[in-house]
Design an enzyme around this catalytic site. Structure first.
Site, PDB file in Angstrom:
ATOM      1  N   HIS A 304       0.848  -1.185   0.000  1.00 23.13           N
ATOM      2  CA  HIS A 304       0.000   0.000   0.000  1.00 23.13           C
ATOM      3  C   HIS A 304       0.885   1.236   0.000  1.00 23.13           C
ATOM      4  O   HIS A 304       1.943   1.220   0.625  1.00 23.13           O
ATOM      5  CB  HIS A 304      -0.915   0.001   1.243  1.00 23.13           C
ATOM      6  CG  HIS A 304      -2.041   0.953   1.119  1.00 23.13           C
ATOM      7  ND1 HIS A 304      -1.932   2.273   1.465  1.00 23.13           N
ATOM      8  CD2 HIS A 304      -3.309   0.780   0.647  1.00 23.13           C
ATOM      9  CE1 HIS A 304      -3.077   2.881   1.221  1.00 23.13           C
ATOM     10  NE2 HIS A 304      -3.932   1.995   0.723  1.00 23.13           N
ATOM     11  N   ASP A 361      -7.952  -5.453   0.034  1.00 19.68           N
ATOM     12  CA  ASP A 361      -8.431  -6.287  -1.062  1.00 19.68           C
ATOM     13  C   ASP A 361      -8.035  -7.755  -0.940  1.00 19.68           C
ATOM     14  O   ASP A 361      -8.529  -8.586  -1.692  1.00 19.68           O
ATOM     15  CB  ASP A 361      -7.900  -5.743  -2.403  1.00 19.68           C
ATOM     16  CG  ASP A 361      -8.480  -4.379  -2.703  1.00 19.68           C
ATOM     17  OD1 ASP A 361      -9.697  -4.236  -2.563  1.00 19.68           O
ATOM     18  OD2 ASP A 361      -7.722  -3.468  -3.066  1.00 19.68           O
TER      19      ASP A 361
HETATM   20  N1  ACO Z   1       4.365  -7.489  -4.722  1.00 19.73           N
HETATM   21  C1  ACO Z   1       5.684  -7.415  -4.960  1.00 19.73           C
HETATM   22  N2  ACO Z   1       6.412  -6.278  -4.866  1.00 19.73           N
HETATM   23  C2  ACO Z   1       5.747  -5.177  -4.517  1.00 19.73           C
HETATM   24  C3  ACO Z   1       4.375  -5.175  -4.240  1.00 19.73           C
HETATM   25  C4  ACO Z   1       3.668  -6.391  -4.360  1.00 19.73           C
HETATM   26  N3  ACO Z   1       2.365  -6.461  -4.133  1.00 19.73           N
HETATM   27  N4  ACO Z   1       3.976  -3.918  -3.916  1.00 19.73           N
HETATM   28  C5  ACO Z   1       5.063  -3.146  -3.970  1.00 19.73           C
HETATM   29  N5  ACO Z   1       6.144  -3.904  -4.318  1.00 19.73           N
HETATM   30  C6  ACO Z   1       7.523  -3.441  -4.480  1.00 19.73           C
HETATM   31  C7  ACO Z   1       7.717  -2.830  -5.847  1.00 19.73           C
HETATM   32  O1  ACO Z   1       8.146  -3.784  -6.801  1.00 19.73           O
HETATM   33  C8  ACO Z   1       8.756  -1.775  -5.588  1.00 19.73           C
HETATM   34  O2  ACO Z   1      10.012  -2.359  -5.575  1.00 19.73           O
HETATM   35  P1  ACO Z   1      11.320  -1.537  -6.107  1.00 19.73           P
HETATM   36  O3  ACO Z   1      11.361  -0.281  -5.296  1.00 19.73           O
HETATM   37  O4  ACO Z   1      12.466  -2.465  -5.842  1.00 19.73           O
HETATM   38  O5  ACO Z   1      11.075  -1.273  -7.552  1.00 19.73           O
HETATM   39  C9  ACO Z   1       8.450  -1.318  -4.153  1.00 19.73           C
HETATM   40  O6  ACO Z   1       7.728  -2.395  -3.547  1.00 19.73           O
HETATM   41  C10 ACO Z   1       7.583  -0.083  -4.095  1.00 19.73           C
HETATM   42  O7  ACO Z   1       6.492  -0.258  -4.974  1.00 19.73           O
HETATM   43  P2  ACO Z   1       5.725   0.967  -5.607  1.00 19.73           P
HETATM   44  O8  ACO Z   1       4.762   0.466  -6.623  1.00 19.73           O
HETATM   45  O9  ACO Z   1       6.659   2.035  -6.020  1.00 19.73           O
HETATM   46  O10 ACO Z   1       5.011   1.512  -4.301  1.00 19.73           O
HETATM   47  P3  ACO Z   1       3.633   2.136  -4.201  1.00 19.73           P
HETATM   48  O11 ACO Z   1       3.559   2.814  -2.913  1.00 19.73           O
HETATM   49  O12 ACO Z   1       3.293   2.950  -5.397  1.00 19.73           O
HETATM   50  O13 ACO Z   1       2.740   0.787  -4.230  1.00 19.73           O
HETATM   51  C11 ACO Z   1       0.787  -0.383  -4.660  1.00 19.73           C
HETATM   52  C12 ACO Z   1       1.475   0.676  -3.830  1.00 19.73           C
HETATM   53  C13 ACO Z   1       0.549   0.139  -6.077  1.00 19.73           C
HETATM   54  C14 ACO Z   1      -0.564  -0.667  -4.009  1.00 19.73           C
HETATM   55  C15 ACO Z   1       1.642  -1.692  -4.706  1.00 19.73           C
HETATM   56  O14 ACO Z   1       1.912  -2.147  -3.403  1.00 19.73           O
HETATM   57  C16 ACO Z   1       0.981  -2.800  -5.527  1.00 19.73           C
HETATM   58  O15 ACO Z   1       1.094  -2.799  -6.746  1.00 19.73           O
HETATM   59  N6  ACO Z   1       0.274  -3.758  -4.847  1.00 19.73           N
HETATM   60  C17 ACO Z   1      -0.454  -4.778  -5.544  1.00 19.73           C
HETATM   61  C18 ACO Z   1      -1.803  -4.242  -6.043  1.00 19.73           C
HETATM   62  C19 ACO Z   1      -2.778  -4.012  -4.915  1.00 19.73           C
HETATM   63  O16 ACO Z   1      -2.983  -4.847  -4.036  1.00 19.73           O
HETATM   64  N7  ACO Z   1      -3.441  -2.846  -4.954  1.00 19.73           N
HETATM   65  C20 ACO Z   1      -4.461  -2.453  -3.967  1.00 19.73           C
HETATM   66  C21 ACO Z   1      -3.977  -1.378  -3.061  1.00 19.73           C
HETATM   67  S1  ACO Z   1      -5.195  -0.964  -1.865  1.00 19.73           S
HETATM   68  C22 ACO Z   1      -6.259  -0.022  -2.727  1.00 19.73           C
HETATM   69  O17 ACO Z   1      -5.924   0.748  -3.571  1.00 19.73           O
HETATM   70  C23 ACO Z   1      -7.647  -0.127  -2.421  1.00 19.73           C
END
Ligand code: ACO
Length: 426
Positions: A304, A361
């Protein structure tokens, strides 16, 4: 921290004011940065940017805290109803008994959808995603319900219509997609009971309303009701800042919520768990893929932008999963798989290092599945729940004395000036 911060640019010092929120969160007000220094702030994804001051929802991602108008979400989930929580979010205070009764009556008065709208539903191609349909239909509401005389009337009635009709429209789209007769809302049923009845009642098998499921749905929607400046809420505020009507702003919010990185994750989680199950339940492979930086795969329902601790909503939904499945006497292998996957991920160094915990989720799809909601409707369920939050945030933004049209700037990285090349020279 209070007072000002000093920034030094090429030897010149500039002072910018510090803004402190009621829970101690602190920001530098850069509203005059360009005027003073000629520079703008660059923050892709707005990860460090506060877009507004808001008194609606407080969350602390490090501590896993979420409160609506100061009240912890855990207390609301236990004691409140979705309608009461919606009132709280939109009006700032809990309603009295009379106010709540009045709201329920208004919802009944506005629960029907213009009959002509059914024709639109029927003309969407089979297999259209319900989120695309909902977003279009909410936008279309303006054509069916034109602007009212006074601003107050326009806001009050539009808010009531949206909250009441979106629920009817969601159930209607499900019925039409299945080729079933539409079930009309009943004035004797509560908001959540009405929704379940409109979804599942059929002429051959009358729906038996189960109060435990009604309670579970209330809790589910309360947990989704607001989450401060997330992607879809920011879309509502941004689109609303151009002073479009509320239907159009909410339609933009629904479109933003659809994405798998945001509200669409509840559908994506079930799809991911089903794939793992088909792969013989090999969740370790999914974890390995999520860690592999060359693989775009992410563990859906994990991580998140704000929470760097366990999402408080996920804790409640996980418990609810067990209760609902027990009540319905369902043994869902996906719940067992989800629990095993969570346990393994939480012990994994990668997930520990990146602070990746289950979000709202991760378990919500399992509850919805047990209730009989089809997978492609999961994000619609999220949208109905988020509606009061979007409305409250929109209302706050239009009443804000510091209101401005949302219009970020950019750092241009394209080509320098060049001449137009005629076709035969290319
Ligand atoms: N699985 C694996 N790696 C992950 C995940 C994940 N679910 N989430 C984040 N990371 C990693 C990324 O690869 C990234 O790694 P890096 O810095 O080495 O490149 C790091 O963590 C940061 O990720 P970002 O996408 O930059 O962080 P952000 O704060 O934007 O991420 C997000 C938030 C988009 C929700 C992300 O955690 C994700 O894609 N999760 C999966 C989708 C999901 O469950 N979304 C629902 C969120 S809750 C909602 O909106 C209602």
């Amino acid at each position: 921290m209070t007072g000002n911060v000093k920034i030094v640019i090429n030897g010149d010092t500039y002072e910018l004011p510090v803004v402190v929120g009621t829970e101690g969160e602190t920001a530098i007000d850069i509203g005059r940065l360009r005027q003073m220094t000629g520079l703008i702030a660059l923050d892709p994804g707005y990860a460090n940017t506060g877009s507004c001051k808001s008194s609606i929802t407080f969350m602390d991602g490090e501590k896993g805290i979420l409160r609506y108008r100061g009240i912890p979400v855990e207390e609301l989930a236990e004691h409140s109803s979705f309608i009461e929580t919606s009132y709280l979010l939109i009006n700032g205070v809990l309603p009295t008994k009379e106010q709540l009764n009045q709201v329920s009556m208004l919802f009944n008065d506005h629960s029907l959808v213009h009959e002509d709208m059914q024709i639109f539903y029927q003309n969407f191609p089979r297999g259209s995603h319900p989120m695309g349909i909902l977003s279009s239909m909410v936008n279309a509401l303006r054509s069916f319900y034109p602007e009212l005389q006074t601003i107050e009337e326009e806001i009050n009635i539009t808010v009531t219509r949206l909250l009441s009709k979106v629920r009817t429209m969601a159930a209607m789209s499900y019925k039409i997609s299945r080729g079933h007769k539409v079930v009309y809302p009943r004035p004797d049923l509560s908001y959540c009971a009405n929704f379940l009845n409109m979804m599942f009642d059929t002429p051959v098998r009358p729906y038996d309303i189960d109060e435990d499921l009604v309670k579970a749905l209330n809790t589910f929607w309360i947990l989704h009701a607001d989450h401060e400046q997330n992607c879809s809420t920011s879309a509502v505020r941004l689109v609303g800042s151009g002073r479009v009507n509320l239907y159009a702003a909410i339609s933009a919010g629904i479109a933003a919520l659809w994405g798998p990185l945001h509200g669409g994750a509840n559908q994506a989680v079930i799809e991911m768990l089903s794939e793992i199950q088909e792969d013989g339940g090999n969740y370790q492979r999914a974890i390995a893929r999520a860690k592999d930086k060359k693989d775009p795969f992410r563990l859906m329902g994990f991580g998140h932008r704000v929470y760097k601790a366990y999402d408080p909503r996920a804790k409640i939904i996980k418990k609810m999963c067990d209760q609902v499945l027990l009540k319905l006497k369902i043994a869902d292998p996906l719940l067992d798989l989800a629990k095993e996957l969570e346990e393994a991920a939480l012990k994994d160094d990668y997930f520990i290092e990146y602070n990746l915990y289950p979000n709202v989720d991760f378990y919500s799809g399992i509850v919805l599945r047990a209730m009989g909601i089809p997978t492609n409707m999961f994000t619609v369920m999220f949208a109905i729940g988020r509606l009061p939050g979007w409305i409250a945030q929109w209302k706050e933004s239009i009443d804000d004395p510091d209101w401005k049209l949302s219009r970020p700037r950019q750092i241009y990285t394209g080509s320098g000036k060049k001449r137009y090349t005629p076709m035969d020279e290319r």
